[in-house]
Design a protein around this motif. Sequence first.
Motif, PDB file in Angstrom:
ATOM      1  N   VAL A 134       5.056  73.130   3.792  1.00 55.17           N
ATOM      2  CA  VAL A 134       5.646  72.221   4.778  1.00 55.17           C
ATOM      3  C   VAL A 134       4.548  71.806   5.744  1.00 55.17           C
ATOM      4  O   VAL A 134       3.786  72.651   6.229  1.00 55.17           O
ATOM      5  CB  VAL A 134       6.802  72.892   5.550  1.00 55.17           C
ATOM      6  N   LEU A 135       4.463  70.515   6.008  1.00 56.35           N
ATOM      7  CA  LEU A 135       3.495  70.000   6.973  1.00 56.35           C
ATOM      8  C   LEU A 135       4.255  69.630   8.242  1.00 56.35           C
ATOM      9  O   LEU A 135       4.978  68.629   8.270  1.00 56.35           O
ATOM     10  CB  LEU A 135       2.769  68.783   6.406  1.00 56.35           C
ATOM     11  N   ALA A 136       4.116  70.451   9.275  1.00 57.54           N
ATOM     12  CA  ALA A 136       4.885  70.272  10.507  1.00 57.54           C
ATOM     13  C   ALA A 136       4.073  69.506  11.541  1.00 57.54           C
ATOM     14  O   ALA A 136       2.960  69.907  11.883  1.00 57.54           O
ATOM     15  CB  ALA A 136       5.300  71.627  11.071  1.00 57.54           C
ATOM     16  N   ALA A 137       4.640  68.414  12.047  1.00 54.34           N
ATOM     17  CA  ALA A 137       3.984  67.581  13.051  1.00 54.34           C
ATOM     18  C   ALA A 137       4.915  67.394  14.244  1.00 54.34           C
ATOM     19  O   ALA A 137       6.065  67.833  14.228  1.00 54.34           O
ATOM     20  CB  ALA A 137       3.598  66.236  12.443  1.00 54.34           C
ATOM     21  N   ALA A 138       4.413  66.703  15.263  1.00 60.03           N
ATOM     22  CA  ALA A 138       5.195  66.544  16.492  1.00 60.03           C
ATOM     23  C   ALA A 138       6.450  65.707  16.260  1.00 60.03           C
ATOM     24  O   ALA A 138       7.530  66.038  16.740  1.00 60.03           O
ATOM     25  CB  ALA A 138       4.330  65.911  17.576  1.00 60.03           C
ATOM     26  N   GLY A 139       6.317  64.625  15.527  1.00 62.82           N
ATOM     27  CA  GLY A 139       7.442  63.721  15.329  1.00 62.82           C
ATOM     28  C   GLY A 139       7.468  62.633  16.388  1.00 62.82           C
ATOM     29  O   GLY A 139       6.964  62.800  17.499  1.00 62.82           O
ATOM     30  N   SER A 140       8.048  61.490  16.033  1.00 61.93           N
ATOM     31  CA  SER A 140       8.073  60.332  16.922  1.00 61.93           C
ATOM     32  C   SER A 140       9.312  59.499  16.654  1.00 61.93           C
ATOM     33  O   SER A 140       9.884  59.529  15.555  1.00 61.93           O
ATOM     34  CB  SER A 140       6.814  59.480  16.690  1.00 61.93           C
ATOM     35  N   SER A 141       9.722  58.729  17.673  1.00 59.97           N
ATOM     36  CA  SER A 141      10.798  57.766  17.471  1.00 59.97           C
ATOM     37  C   SER A 141      10.304  56.552  16.683  1.00 59.97           C
ATOM     38  O   SER A 141      11.092  55.723  16.246  1.00 59.97           O
ATOM     39  CB  SER A 141      11.367  57.320  18.820  1.00 59.97           C
ATOM     40  N   ASP A 142       8.997  56.466  16.515  1.00 59.75           N
ATOM     41  CA  ASP A 142       8.384  55.377  15.748  1.00 59.75           C
ATOM     42  C   ASP A 142       8.333  55.791  14.280  1.00 59.75           C
ATOM     43  O   ASP A 142       7.577  56.698  13.913  1.00 59.75           O
ATOM     44  CB  ASP A 142       6.974  55.110  16.272  1.00 59.75           C
ATOM     45  N   THR A 165       6.724  69.009   1.960  1.00 57.91           N
ATOM     46  CA  THR A 165       7.632  68.204   2.769  1.00 57.91           C
ATOM     47  C   THR A 165       7.064  68.075   4.179  1.00 57.91           C
ATOM     48  O   THR A 165       6.570  69.058   4.737  1.00 57.91           O
ATOM     49  CB  THR A 165       9.028  68.852   2.858  1.00 57.91           C
ATOM     50  N   ALA A 166       7.130  66.877   4.738  1.00 60.04           N
ATOM     51  CA  ALA A 166       6.768  66.688   6.145  1.00 60.04           C
ATOM     52  C   ALA A 166       7.962  67.084   7.006  1.00 60.04           C
ATOM     53  O   ALA A 166       9.107  66.793   6.673  1.00 60.04           O
ATOM     54  CB  ALA A 166       6.393  65.236   6.407  1.00 60.04           C
ATOM     55  N   ALA A 167       7.682  67.763   8.112  1.00 62.89           N
ATOM     56  CA  ALA A 167       8.724  68.170   9.054  1.00 62.89           C
ATOM     57  C   ALA A 167       8.277  67.820  10.462  1.00 62.89           C
ATOM     58  O   ALA A 167       7.080  67.629  10.710  1.00 62.89           O
ATOM     59  CB  ALA A 167       9.003  69.667   8.935  1.00 62.89           C
ATOM     60  N   PHE A 168       9.241  67.747  11.370  1.00 61.54           N
ATOM     61  CA  PHE A 168       8.925  67.255  12.714  1.00 61.54           C
ATOM     62  C   PHE A 168       9.568  68.134  13.782  1.00 61.54           C
ATOM     63  O   PHE A 168      10.697  68.586  13.638  1.00 61.54           O
ATOM     64  CB  PHE A 168       9.386  65.810  12.852  1.00 61.54           C
ATOM     65  N   ALA A 169       8.810  68.346  14.857  1.00 57.87           N
ATOM     66  CA  ALA A 169       9.282  69.213  15.931  1.00 57.87           C
ATOM     67  C   ALA A 169      10.185  68.475  16.909  1.00 57.87           C
ATOM     68  O   ALA A 169      10.869  69.113  17.712  1.00 57.87           O
ATOM     69  CB  ALA A 169       8.092  69.808  16.676  1.00 57.87           C
ATOM     70  N   SER A 170      10.188  67.145  16.865  1.00 57.44           N
ATOM     71  CA  SER A 170      11.054  66.369  17.750  1.00 57.44           C
ATOM     72  C   SER A 170      11.264  64.980  17.184  1.00 57.44           C
ATOM     73  O   SER A 170      10.486  64.516  16.346  1.00 57.44           O
ATOM     74  CB  SER A 170      10.432  66.256  19.151  1.00 57.44           C
ATOM     75  N   ALA A 171      12.339  64.347  17.608  1.00 60.74           N
ATOM     76  CA  ALA A 171      12.599  62.916  17.400  1.00 60.74           C
ATOM     77  C   ALA A 171      12.978  62.503  15.980  1.00 60.74           C
ATOM     78  O   ALA A 171      13.490  61.405  15.779  1.00 60.74           O
ATOM     79  CB  ALA A 171      11.399  62.070  17.856  1.00 60.74           C
ATOM     80  N   PRO A 174      13.253  66.133   8.899  1.00 65.34           N
ATOM     81  CA  PRO A 174      13.845  67.449   9.132  1.00 65.34           C
ATOM     82  C   PRO A 174      12.975  68.284  10.068  1.00 65.34           C
ATOM     83  O   PRO A 174      11.772  68.051  10.179  1.00 65.34           O
ATOM     84  CB  PRO A 174      13.840  68.049   7.733  1.00 65.34           C
ATOM     85  N   ALA A 175      13.590  69.264  10.729  1.00 68.39           N
ATOM     86  CA  ALA A 175      12.816  70.241  11.488  1.00 68.39           C
ATOM     87  C   ALA A 175      12.146  71.195  10.506  1.00 68.39           C
ATOM     88  O   ALA A 175      12.519  71.256   9.328  1.00 68.39           O
ATOM     89  CB  ALA A 175      13.731  71.015  12.437  1.00 68.39           C
ATOM     90  N   ALA A 176      11.159  71.935  10.990  1.00 66.16           N
ATOM     91  CA  ALA A 176      10.416  72.838  10.099  1.00 66.16           C
ATOM     92  C   ALA A 176      11.344  73.845   9.435  1.00 66.16           C
ATOM     93  O   ALA A 176      11.215  74.136   8.240  1.00 66.16           O
ATOM     94  CB  ALA A 176       9.319  73.550  10.887  1.00 66.16           C
ATOM     95  N   PRO A 204       4.399  73.061  18.751  1.00 61.13           N
ATOM     96  CA  PRO A 204       3.965  73.892  17.625  1.00 61.13           C
ATOM     97  C   PRO A 204       4.576  75.287  17.657  1.00 61.13           C
ATOM     98  O   PRO A 204       4.899  75.846  16.601  1.00 61.13           O
ATOM     99  CB  PRO A 204       2.438  73.938  17.757  1.00 61.13           C
ATOM    100  N   ASP A 205       4.764  75.849  18.847  1.00 59.65           N
ATOM    101  CA  ASP A 205       5.410  77.160  18.934  1.00 59.65           C
ATOM    102  C   ASP A 205       6.845  77.091  18.419  1.00 59.65           C
ATOM    103  O   ASP A 205       7.306  77.985  17.700  1.00 59.65           O
ATOM    104  CB  ASP A 205       5.425  77.655  20.383  1.00 59.65           C
ATOM    105  N   ARG A 206       7.557  76.037  18.805  1.00 57.47           N
ATOM    106  CA  ARG A 206       8.948  75.883  18.376  1.00 57.47           C
ATOM    107  C   ARG A 206       9.032  75.678  16.861  1.00 57.47           C
ATOM    108  O   ARG A 206       9.893  76.263  16.188  1.00 57.47           O
ATOM    109  CB  ARG A 206       9.598  74.703  19.106  1.00 57.47           C
ATOM    110  N   ALA A 207       8.129  74.847  16.335  1.00 58.98           N
ATOM    111  CA  ALA A 207       8.118  74.620  14.879  1.00 58.98           C
ATOM    112  C   ALA A 207       7.862  75.925  14.137  1.00 58.98           C
ATOM    113  O   ALA A 207       8.514  76.227  13.129  1.00 58.98           O
ATOM    114  CB  ALA A 207       7.061  73.580  14.522  1.00 58.98           C
TER     115      ALA A 207
END
Length: 247
Positions: A134-142, A165-171, A174-176, A204-207
């Motif tokens: 899983v590749l976890a990133a910040a995430g964006s509304s864009d 799978t890409a995952a996102f910590a916000s916005a 899927p979440a991580a 990153p801590d939350r993810a």
Amino acid sequence: MTAPALVALAHGSRDPRSAATIKALVDEVKAMRPDLKVEPAFLELSRPSFQTVVDRLVKAGHEEIVVVPLLLTQAYHAKVDVPGAIAEASARHEGVKFHATSILGLEAQFLEVLDVRMREALKASRVRELDALVLAAAGSSDPLANQAVARLARVWGTRHKLPVTAAFASAAPPAAGEAVRAFRAEGRRHVAVASLFLAPGFLPDRAAELALEAGAVAVSEPLGAHPELARTILARYAVGAVELVPV
């Protein structure tokens, strides 16, 4: 003729580890180009602020400043915050030339850094087998910013011949944790998560927390201070410095 000053401009965080990491990355840049004036700065939450650094550089006699945004995706901070900060600085310092370069972005060579951090995490967790990533990133509304992360995830998966799978910590989903659970529902029991963040902090801590709760076998640290990132900062600076030269 004095070379333009380089300001490495990060977003900033309440977490002191974030500013410490950015400053360590800037130290890597300074070690590679000791002839340049290189300063870290932050848009908010961390110190020193961008305006404080600009004031200091102008007072020291610098008339040209290249700003390299330490951002991984072309989202709100890159499109709004950085131009706004530079417009404010320009208004306060008439006669000083500013140039904002392209963001760091998601360069293919950053996969090398991801691999280093992942190997460290796997070693620490004594994991020898993987069947998904899983590749976890910040995430964006864009959506375009999120699509860029998804593209990098596909390249990374091809590199390791594993589903990613890409995952996102916000916005954005899927979440991580959701991404890890989806792989586990397919019967994959050895799922590791890579942190596609520049520095430590809340996201990153939350993810990482959600991923481990969902059964991830390892979660890597953010990219952090690495020579590959420092070289990219200098490459952005080189282009920006040329842009300041009158035609």
